[in-house]
Design an enzyme around this catalytic site. Structure first.
Site, short mmCIF file in Angstrom:
data_model
loop_
_atom_site.label_atom_id
_atom_site.label_comp_id
_atom_site.label_asym_id
_atom_site.label_seq_id
_atom_site.Cartn_x
_atom_site.Cartn_y
_atom_site.Cartn_z
N ARG A 59 81.96 51.53 7.93
CA ARG A 59 80.63 51.05 8.31
C ARG A 59 80.63 49.52 8.31
O ARG A 59 81.61 48.90 7.93
CB ARG A 59 79.57 51.60 7.35
CG ARG A 59 80.01 51.48 5.90
CD ARG A 59 78.94 51.23 4.94
NE ARG A 59 78.25 49.99 5.22
CZ ARG A 59 78.72 48.77 4.91
NH1 ARG A 59 79.91 48.61 4.33
NH2 ARG A 59 78.02 47.70 5.19
N GLY A 60 79.45 48.95 8.71
CA GLY A 60 79.38 47.50 8.85
C GLY A 60 79.71 47.16 10.30
O GLY A 60 80.71 47.66 10.84
N ARG A 99 77.12 55.37 16.66
CA ARG A 99 75.96 54.68 16.05
C ARG A 99 75.37 53.71 17.07
O ARG A 99 76.13 53.00 17.75
CB ARG A 99 76.39 53.94 14.77
CG ARG A 99 76.88 54.89 13.68
CD ARG A 99 77.04 54.21 12.35
NE ARG A 99 75.76 53.94 11.72
CZ ARG A 99 75.61 53.15 10.66
NH1 ARG A 99 76.66 52.55 10.12
NH2 ARG A 99 74.42 52.96 10.12
N ASP A 245 73.42 43.29 12.41
CA ASP A 245 74.05 44.30 13.28
C ASP A 245 73.87 43.98 14.75
O ASP A 245 74.64 44.44 15.60
CB ASP A 245 73.49 45.69 12.98
CG ASP A 245 74.07 46.21 11.69
OD1 ASP A 245 73.60 45.78 10.62
OD2 ASP A 245 75.03 47.00 11.75
N ASN A 255 69.18 44.16 10.92
CA ASN A 255 70.13 44.37 9.81
C ASN A 255 69.60 45.52 8.96
O ASN A 255 68.52 46.08 9.23
CB ASN A 255 70.28 43.09 8.98
CG ASN A 255 71.43 43.19 8.00
OD1 ASN A 255 72.54 43.58 8.38
ND2 ASN A 255 71.20 42.88 6.74
N LYS A 256 70.37 45.87 7.95
CA LYS A 256 70.04 47.01 7.08
C LYS A 256 68.58 47.01 6.66
O LYS A 256 68.03 45.96 6.30
CB LYS A 256 70.97 46.95 5.86
CG LYS A 256 70.77 48.02 4.81
CD LYS A 256 70.81 49.42 5.36
CE LYS A 256 72.06 49.76 6.12
NZ LYS A 256 71.92 50.95 6.99
O1 MRU Z 1 74.49 51.21 7.92
P1 MRU Z 1 75.54 50.19 7.64
O2 MRU Z 1 76.06 50.24 6.24
O3 MRU Z 1 76.64 50.19 8.67
O4 MRU Z 1 74.78 48.81 7.78
C1 MRU Z 1 75.50 47.63 7.65
C2 MRU Z 1 74.67 46.40 7.64
O5 MRU Z 1 73.49 46.44 7.83
C3 MRU Z 1 75.40 45.10 7.47
O6 MRU Z 1 74.60 44.17 6.83
C4 MRU Z 1 75.79 44.57 8.85
O7 MRU Z 1 76.50 45.53 9.57
C5 MRU Z 1 76.58 43.34 8.77
S1 MRU Z 1 78.21 43.64 8.16
C6 MRU Z 1 79.08 42.20 8.21
#
Ligand code: MRU
Length: 347
Positions: A59-60, A99, A245, A255-256
């Protein structure tokens, strides 16, 4: 597929990695099992990589893009009896559906497609396409380094930082985005303490960021997301840095889920709020954040805790995986190029 439990012999006791390509195999750490178990999975099957992205084993935003690029390359590994265009197209369609929010995924897939199309008749198609995946990976390693350098210059005194989700090695091809800013600032003596948001519902903060902070010897505490306000009220936070993201042309940043809350809180408490992300996270096709597709997650992630229901399974849930922070709440966007300041224009 080989699963290697615990600290496998290839890995030094104190080191870890998130994704790697070796001997024609993609190897990733299953992030859903961290930090209690460090399980590495090795595969040469793009379908397994697609599943890993969907399940958040990988993820990320940058890590998702790089993994998908390796997946596309692997789809061309054993081509003796199949039509490469058909195989590539199947893999492409599968990976692009994993995703929807992180633009790095689509950026990486498109870059791979360009190389595939211009070498379609080539004898060593797999090797050519694989080199492109490796290049995307190496570029991200370099971006992380430069983001860390650029962002650490924003620290004017020894500071307490709050961060959200996970933006370190686990989320990228290199040492991270927001996480690497914190790491580099710590290395030059400018980080006193880090507050890591737990990051409900999947706990990327208390599981992954905490693990990475510990591995880097950075003093930290984890707190639930709703505790950020009181930390700020008590003067315990000097700045907040998160990743992104997808960033629109005007700087609106997805972002998250919970990131927007932090930006509003920072605005109220007069605390700088920064986003750190590579330019591959900027979507140059969308003017504002209103155009960002937000992923919604399965209700079990809210109803369950640690695999068991904690409330009635009949209840409705609201479970967006991301939110969009309007650009006027962002003090600066740190990229590998520079620190961009409001008003943003990424055209
Ligand atoms: O759902 P996830 O864990 O993939 O979400 C990730 C995030 O929101 C991160 O902050 C984002 O991808 C930046 S990672 C460098």
């Amino acid at each position: 597929m080989k699963i290697i439990e615990g600290s496998m012999s290839l890995i030094e006791p104190d080191s870890y990695f998130s994704i790697k390509f070796e001997n024609d195999k993609f190897i990733f750490i299953d992030q859903t099992k961290l930090p209690l178990n460090e399980v590495y999975v090795e595969t040469d099957d793009y379908e397994r990589i697609a599943e890993a992205i969907e399940r958040l084993e990988v993820r990320g935003a940058p890590a998702i893009g790089i993994s998908a690029a390796y997946g596309l390359a692997l789809s061309l590994k054993n081509l003796s009896t199949v039509n490469p265009a058909e195989r590539f197209s199947l893999a492409y369609k599968r990976l692009e559906k994993t995703r929807p929010t992180a633009v790095n995924l689509f950026y990486a897939l498109q870059e791979m497609k360009k190389v595939f199309q211009s070498h379609i008749g080539s004898q060593n198609l797999y090797q050519v396409v694989l080199s492109k995946a490796k290049e995307i990976h190496q570029n991200d390693i370099n971006f992380c380094d430069r983001i860390g350098e650029n962002g650490s210059k924003l620290f004017l005194k020894k500071s307490n930082v709050l961060t959200h989700c996970n933006t370190g090695k686990f989320a990228t091809g290199g040492d991270g985005t927001a996480f690497n800013v914190i790491k580099k600032a710590f290395e030059i003596g400018l980080v006193n303490f880090v507050y890591a948001d737990e990051t409900r519902p999947l706990l990327q903060g208390s599981r992954l960021t905490a693990f990475e902070l510990e591995k880097n010897g950075i003093p930290f505490a984890i707190q639930t997301d709703s505790m950020a306000a009181v930390l700020m009220q008590q003067g315990k936070v000097d700045l907040v840095i998160t990743g992104a993201d997808r960033i629109a042309l005007n700087g609106d940043s997805a972002n998250k889920i919970g990131t927007y809350n932090l930006a509003v809180l920072c605005n109220y408490h007069n605390i700088p709020f920064y986003i750190a992300a590579p330019t591959t996270t900027i979507d140059r096709t969308i003017p504002t954040g209103a155009d960002i597709q937000i992923e919604f997650r399965n209700k079990t992630e809210i109803i369950n805790f640690n695999g068991l229901p904690v409330t009635r399974t009949s209840y409705e849930t609201f479970s967006p995986a991301f939110d969009v922070t309007p650009s006027h709440l962002i003090s600066g966007i740190i990229t590998e190029e520079t620190v961009h300041l409001f008003p943003y224009n990424f055209l």
